[in-house]
Design an enzyme around this catalytic site. Structure first.
Site, PDB file in Angstrom:
ATOM      1  N   ALA B  10       0.826  -1.207   0.000  1.00 14.91           N
ATOM      2  CA  ALA B  10       0.000   0.000   0.000  1.00 14.91           C
ATOM      3  C   ALA B  10       0.859   1.255   0.000  1.00 14.91           C
ATOM      4  O   ALA B  10       0.536   2.255   0.612  1.00 14.91           O
ATOM      5  CB  ALA B  10      -0.951  -0.002   1.190  1.00 14.91           C
ATOM      6  N   ALA B  13       2.807   3.131  -5.322  1.00 12.93           N
ATOM      7  CA  ALA B  13       2.495   2.322  -6.502  1.00 12.93           C
ATOM      8  C   ALA B  13       1.219   1.519  -6.284  1.00 12.93           C
ATOM      9  O   ALA B  13       0.338   1.478  -7.153  1.00 12.93           O
ATOM     10  CB  ALA B  13       3.658   1.392  -6.818  1.00 12.93           C
ATOM     11  N   ARG B 272      23.810  10.196  -9.250  1.00  8.45           N
ATOM     12  CA  ARG B 272      24.135   9.667  -7.928  1.00  8.45           C
ATOM     13  C   ARG B 272      25.281   8.666  -7.917  1.00  8.45           C
ATOM     14  O   ARG B 272      26.065   8.625  -6.976  1.00  8.45           O
ATOM     15  CB  ARG B 272      22.882   9.017  -7.320  1.00  8.45           C
ATOM     16  CG  ARG B 272      21.870  10.047  -6.899  1.00  8.45           C
ATOM     17  CD  ARG B 272      20.625   9.418  -6.339  1.00  8.45           C
ATOM     18  NE  ARG B 272      19.685  10.475  -5.963  1.00  8.45           N
ATOM     19  CZ  ARG B 272      18.417  10.263  -5.642  1.00  8.45           C
ATOM     20  NH1 ARG B 272      17.921   9.039  -5.642  1.00  8.45           N
ATOM     21  NH2 ARG B 272      17.639  11.268  -5.318  1.00  8.45           N
TER      22      ARG B 272
END
Lengths: 244, 539
Positions: B10, B13, B272
């Protein structure tokens, strides 16, 4: 350092017991201490946690009678840790929050219709920015004294959420929201302000409830306790018979 | 208990998928091991990318090119185009359901620059972007009356394989954490939305302790395929002591990275993987590394980065307004995951996957900040709509009783494991091994050592097990099951990392520095047959 934890092993074992643990951590959060106990001393200790950064709302509990997030509270020697109040205890520091969460739906805490292309100014956005910081940790729900007398009270976090939507320019039917919070809602709050004091996000549900009251009055509603105590404003008369 | 579409997880997505499946006419049920607002999504701070051009000129094409560049050749261009082209609509939709985005002076959604982006493209809500999106999605689910069940831990997916056709899904089994009972939920279509597996790095991860890869492991057992599992993103800036995330927006706003001498040593806004490597190299040299945002000023920090200030104070006793913040790079996002096609469906009929647990091939070898919140809206919608469509024409029979019986027996066995070895110690141990050997810089020897360590733990598993044998809310048991899943995924990460004999994005091999497109411009695939793990490369 020693801390005491209120243990309760669930329905299978009925008795509760306060157990003392000694840990050698210093300058540690309560969550770090609980993890230390669970992984090194007593694997049966149960509690909820998640993000460690005060944003998921999982690790709310009480220390010395006060609601805290375990990941944001620095432990002190002699602290007493207990589960939250007003929700059924499942085990140890874990309570069942289902019913608390359901108040969001009962209070209709959502935007009534989907509305595209509404331009919000910075001022509009600031109106409910704080309220939308809520992490649903349930601290306000646990501390709220109203549940002692009315367990149907919509409660602080659900009402803050309602204010979030009502105050939003994108909400096209604020009146239906006002209608939904008259019973077991804004008028049941005692304005004691406890919810404000325990909120880890600095939200004041009490203030939001006051704002909702003003909006309610502007919509023609009035405080029902006020109406009853003075008898005949369209509520019930002193003997309980309907008055017209 | 049957639904058309069962959604496991939950987070963002799962909830986007639920809303879309519901609006497509399906009866939807969402099940989570936590509560619906407590998932990893709430930790996303930086923002959600969309080329709106609200802060300066931008274009969908620039978004596509930035994403492809960062992916180092192994993103699917069609999928990336779909992602970036759908982004403005995705943000408009979030805005329309009430997400409190920060605003510009002229009443537009505010945007800021994250690493690897050629323009300020990330729409944000202070540093609470994920939190506000997730909670608004939850409110939307309440508005639609979608059923959400909490504190149920995924055990297994139930598949059927008639001899003449391909396998199809029929539901899933769960451990009801509160009651200790095994429950089954039948459904025509199942969407796995269970998040990533960064916690295989244990304390060296920014993630919630729940990011344990339960969905990927269940898919692997059920016969679905995983891909690109070796690609794990390390976030450049986490607090040194606690691995708590300091958002990239701190650097986007002008924060510097400094070594102990007070020198800057890298471009703070490179993708990153590059920044994390630069930081790692400084640390290898014996330098401390610090994030400096003092020059941004108290007012700005309190307005745009309030969480950062709070967390640095709490965990490091550092006030970033006045002091530099000690940081290191730690595991943050798993690019690899459940292999899906362009409809978000796996190789098992009716089984869909979305979000960090899935691999939609949009991040390739290195994800851009701001693309994961976007991914869960764009592909969450796709998965929800397609699962509802599939469920509508579903006409097969489903039976989950057998699986329930197997799971009950499994849990009974697990509780009888001998407990000679503590699994918490092993969890920490393998996290350290992964951080050192399967982290920012890898080589053949270190990977092999790590694989041996994983095999050893697999063998020793029956000597571990939960110490707590009770039924009600047994988190010791749940954490052991999570550990079993993580060890299963550790193996697939390692086998893929060993096979990929090159450096590409987040998979940096110090013993093979070149990117070898001829051999490895492909996706690693991992799958299980009769309990044995196999790997392969695929286009």
């Amino acid at each position: 350092m020693k801390i005491k934890i209120a243990r309760y092993m669930g329905k299978e074992v009925t008795q509760k017991e306060d157990i003392e643990y000694e840990v050698s951590l210093s300058d540690a959060t309560l969550l770090e201490v609980l993890n230390e106990i669970k992984t090194k001393q007593d694997a049966t200790l149960s509690y909820s946690s998640g993000c460690r950064s005060s944003i998921c709302g999982s690790c709310s509990m009480r220390v010395n009678g006060r609601e805290v997030l375990a990941c944001a509270y620095k432990v002190k020697d002699g602290d007493f840790v207990e589960p939250m109040k007003n929700s059924p205890l499942i085990r140890d520091l874990v309570v069942d929050m289902d019913r608390a969460y359901e108040f969001n739906a009962k209070a209709k805490a959502w935007q009534s219709s989907i509305k595209k292309g509404v331009r919000l100014s910075q001022e509009n956005q600031m109106l409910n920015e704080l309220q939308s910081d809520c992490i649903l940790c349930g601290s306000c729900y646990s501390v709220c004294p109203v549940y002692a007398v009315n367990d149907e009270f919509l409660g602080p976090f659900a009402l803050t959420r309602v204010w979030k939507y009502i105050s939003d320019k994108r909400e096209s039917e604020p009146q239906s929201k006002i209608d939904a919070i008259q019973t077991n809602g804004v008028w049941d709050c005692t304005l004691c302000n406890e919810c404000t004091l325990v909120c880890p996000q600095g939200i004041s549900s009490k203030t939001d409830i006051e704002k909702l009251r003003i909006r309610s009055v502007a919509s023609g509603y009035s405080d029902p306790s006020f109406a009853t105590s003075f008898g005949s404003f369209g509520g019930a008369s002193f003997d309980g018979s309907p008055s017209f | 208990m049957r639904s058309d579409v069962l959604i496991i997880g939950a987070g963002g997505a799962g909830l986007v998928a639920a809303i879309n499946a519901h609006e497509s006419g399906a009866k939807v049920r969402v099940i989570t091991k936590e509560y619906p607002t407590r998932s990893q999504t709430c930790m996303a701070q930086g923002g959600i990318n969309a080329a709106l051009g609200n802060a300066s000129d931008d274009s969908v094409e620039a978004h596509v090119q930035n994403t492809l560049k960062s992916a180092h050749g192994i993103a699917n261009e069609d999928a990336v185009r779909h992602l970036c082209e759908s982004a403005p609509d995705a943000v408009e939709w979030l805005d329309s359901i009430g997400v409190c985005f920060s605003r510009t002076k002229d009443a537009k959604i505010a945007q800021r620059t994250l690493g690897g982006a050629s323009a300020p493209r990330a729409c944000y809500a202070k540093d609470y972007t994920g939190l506000k999106i997730l909670h608004t999605l939850y409110d939307r689910c309440n508005a639609l009356g979608i059923e959400m069940l909490s504190e149920r831990y995924l055990l297994n997916l139930v598949t059927h394989k008639p001899t003449s056709s391909d396998a199809y899904i029929g539901g899933a089994t769960f451990l009801n954490i509160r009651s200790g009972e095994v429950e089954s939920y039948e459904a025509a279509a199942v969407i796995v939305a269970t998040g990533g597996y960064s916690r295989i790095y244990d304390k060296h991860s920014t993630n919630s302790t729940s990011s344990t890869g339960d969905g990927q492991a269940a898919c692997l057992r059920a016969g679905a395929r995983l891909s690109d599992m070796e690609f794990v993103q390390f976030h450049p800036t986490a607090l040194k002591g606690s691995s708590i995330l300091i958002s990239e927006s701190a650097r986007g706003a002008g924060g510097y990275l400094l070594n102990s001498k007070g020198e800057r040593f890298t471009n703070e806004l490179a993708p990153r993987d590059e920044v994390a490597r630069a930081i790692n190299e400084e640390i290898q040299k014996g330098e401390g590394v610090f994030l400096d945002i003092r020059h941004l000023g108290e007012e700005f920090i309190d307005r745009e980065l309030p969480q950062e200030r709070k967390l640095a104070k709490l965990y490091e006793n550092i006030d970033p307004v006045y002091e530099i913040i000690p940081i290191k790079s730690v595991a943050h996002y798993t690019m690899g995951g459940i292999e899906v096609d362009k409809n978000s469906q796996t190789n098992i009929e009716g089984l869909f996957a979305v979000g960090e647990c899935a691999n939609h091939r949009v991040h390739g070898a290195n994800r851009l900040g701001g693309n994961s919140l976007l991914e869960l809206v764009v592909f969450g919608k796709q998965a929800g709509v397609n699962a509802a469509k599939y469920a509508k024409i579903f006409d097969k029979t489903i039976e989950t009783k057998e699986q329930v019986k197997r799971d009950e027996e499994f849990l009974k066995r697990v509780k009888e494991f001998s407990n000679e070895i503590g699994f918490y110690e092993k969890r920490e141990f393998i996290g350290d091994v992964f951080y050192n050997n399967v982290g920012i810089s890898r080589d053949a020897k270190g990977l092999k050592e790590a694989l041996d360590a994983v095999y050893k733990i697999q063998k020793e598993m029956p000597m571990m097990g939960p110490k707590d044998r009770s039924k009600i809310y047994n988190t010791n048991l749940v954490e052991f099951l999570e550990f079993v899943n993580m060890i299963e995924l550790c193996e697939s990460v390692l086998v893929c990392a060993i096979e990929r004999k090159e450096s590409r994005g987040a998979h940096y091999r110090s013993d093979m520095l070149e990117q070898n497109d001829e051999k490895y411009k492909a996706h690693t695939i991992a799958y299980e047959e009769n309990g044995t793990l196999f790997t392969d490369f695929a286009e």
